[in-house]
Design an enzyme around this catalytic site. Sequence first.
Site, PDB file in Angstrom:
ATOM      1  N   SER A 154     -44.919 -17.386 -58.160  1.00  0.00           N
ATOM      2  CA  SER A 154     -44.586 -17.231 -56.760  1.00  0.00           C
ATOM      3  C   SER A 154     -45.714 -17.460 -55.948  1.00  0.00           C
ATOM      4  CB  SER A 154     -43.729 -15.719 -56.771  1.00  0.00           C
ATOM      5  OG  SER A 154     -43.311 -15.688 -55.591  1.00  0.00           O
ATOM      6  N   ARG A 224     -37.456  -4.078 -49.161  1.00  0.00           N
ATOM      7  CA  ARG A 224     -37.331  -4.477 -50.735  1.00  0.00           C
ATOM      8  C   ARG A 224     -35.852  -4.676 -51.266  1.00  0.00           C
ATOM      9  NH1 ARG A 224     -40.686  -6.358 -54.225  1.00  0.00           N
ATOM     10  NH2 ARG A 224     -40.610  -5.186 -56.538  1.00  0.00           N
ATOM     11  N   ASP A 319     -33.532 -20.122 -60.023  1.00  0.00           N
ATOM     12  CA  ASP A 319     -34.406 -19.519 -58.723  1.00  0.00           C
ATOM     13  C   ASP A 319     -34.022 -20.481 -57.597  1.00  0.00           C
ATOM     14  OD1 ASP A 319     -36.349 -18.862 -56.890  1.00  0.00           O
ATOM     15  OD2 ASP A 319     -38.009 -19.324 -58.670  1.00  0.00           O
ATOM     16  N   HIS A 352     -35.353 -16.079 -59.267  1.00  0.00           N
ATOM     17  CA  HIS A 352     -36.926 -16.277 -59.039  1.00  0.00           C
ATOM     18  C   HIS A 352     -37.533 -15.139 -59.998  1.00  0.00           C
ATOM     19  CE1 HIS A 352     -40.605 -16.987 -56.948  1.00  0.00           C
ATOM     20  NE2 HIS A 352     -40.684 -15.414 -56.735  1.00  0.00           N
ATOM     21  N   ASP A 353     -36.938 -14.215 -60.425  1.00  0.00           N
ATOM     22  CA  ASP A 353     -37.695 -13.036 -61.505  1.00  0.00           C
ATOM     23  C   ASP A 353     -37.903 -13.512 -62.728  1.00  0.00           C
ATOM     24  OD1 ASP A 353     -38.100 -10.939 -59.793  1.00  0.00           O
ATOM     25  OD2 ASP A 353     -36.556  -9.549 -60.357  1.00  0.00           O
TER      26      ASP A 353
END
Lengths: 374, 209
Positions: A154, A224, A319, A352-353
């Site tokens: 990232s 968040r 992602d 994405h994680d």
Amino acid sequence: MSDLSSVGIVIPQTAHFSEPLVLKSGAVLPAYDLVFETYGQLNADKSNAVLVCHALSGTHHVAGRYSEDDKYPGWWDNIIGPGKPLDTNRFFVIGLNNLAGCHGSTGPSSINPATGKPWGSAFPIVTVEDWVVSQARLADTFGIKTFAAVVGGSLGGMQALQWTLTYPDRVKNALVIAAAPNLTAQNVAFNEVARQAIITDPEFHGGDFYEHGVVPRRGLRIARMLGHITYLSDDAMGAKFGRKLKSGEVKYSFDVEFEMESYLRYQGDKFAGEFDANTYLRMTRALDYFDPSAECGGDLSAALSKVKADFLVVSFTSDWRFSPARSREIVKALLDNELSVTYAELTAVHGHDAFLMPDPHYHDIVRAYLENIV
Amino acid sequence: MTPVPVQAHIHFAEAATERRDFAAIARWIKPGAKVLDLGCGDGSLLGYLRDALNVRGYGVEKDDANVLACVKNGINVIQMNLEEGLSGFEANSFDVVILSQTLQAVYQTEAIVLEMLRVGKEVIVTFPNFGYWKHRLNILWGNMPVSKSLPYQWYDTPNVHMCTIHDFDAFCVGHGIQVSERLVMADGREVGLLPNLFGNLAMYRFQAA
């Protein structure tokens, strides 16, 4: 604990730098600290060093634990350790907290020696380029002239890419994972919503909330929560939470009814309790500003003409925040410059994680690549 | 341990024969050339060309296990699906683009050959010859061919576009492709007489017209 694949108990260290750092914005940081951890042994010719760069909310605590009963290891412990893909039996690994961070390196919540008060709003905006320069200074303290590899996912992947531009002769391999050559408008938009949540929180006080003894928790937790939505794929969220209700039936209220809401609130609260709002603003801005092609009128291939490193570029199919198409742009620019590049587009459900997940094939690729260097 | 794919067994069993194909391909490539191998498998052809000719090679491969094998072999590999074209590669950016025993397994055959001509200054295509006499016999007896060069049963074959040497010659004529060299082999040996009958591997070298 006798986990032989763990780097074990680790102790963070702090390096102080008294030489001023001129930032890309023109602002000058007169002196600063960088907090870091190292794993493995630096060899005699200092050729086995690997720098791990963190993403938006990462820290210097990349692997290992602080005590025997420490509940959680470092954020990338699954990939770093003896016998792991980034093998600390072979490599000397450095993880650091970036400037403007909130885990020990100099940042907005640090005391500004000039005023004796927290920097707050006065802390300058830093860029990926600034981080790379500060990381090189940290490498200098070890006498490391060239990194065997700079690795990051990232925003960390952007730093790895920037390393090959700022210091073409100081990095042999760049592992650019789930990254992009710049942010899309949609990504900048997400960042702006997150920042607005923080900035419009009445307890933000223009960034100088420390002296009011408050924290803009509401803003941070919304930022968040938004982030978490974008780091996961729709499928992963569906599989994990679906439309499951917390109590099994709807209650016609705005309390937590869906499991999804419960998860987001939990993540938001946890984050708001430990992360600095000013750091969040600066990390997202660093993401927004990163664009090595800008110097060459948007031509990434031209921008990468000075690069010498070999690359492993990795993306994940689900992602959507840093999509495979963005990684392919990096790959094309590297190919246009006839550089050594391997590109793995990994099938993954985690969005994405996924770059933080211990997927066996993903780890095999990283392991195989690293086994062929040094 | 992930299971070794069936193709890998075949690959190792036929390694010796395949090396002779590799050697034949290598004769058409200049030392130090920049080479793109489409459907590069585990990277053994590129590894061979790197060791024999010091080529600067890149492979294109979609299969996870093959991509991993390439990384282990130190081969630059780009994981992507050939069928989607080669938009990630500039025109004329490679000295040679190779499609080695993959032509028969792609759907977008025409598009891929045209893309190879765009990206490469020169193109090498090799494929198993469906017109090989043993294959003809198989058909004559009423079965789909199964042989060393076509080692699959009809129900598990990755091959979707089988052709004969005659068919491919006609394809080249029809697409304005001027074949500069053609080599036909059978079990690693060059075939001169009635190649469409006695050859089981066809190799073509051509440039854009």
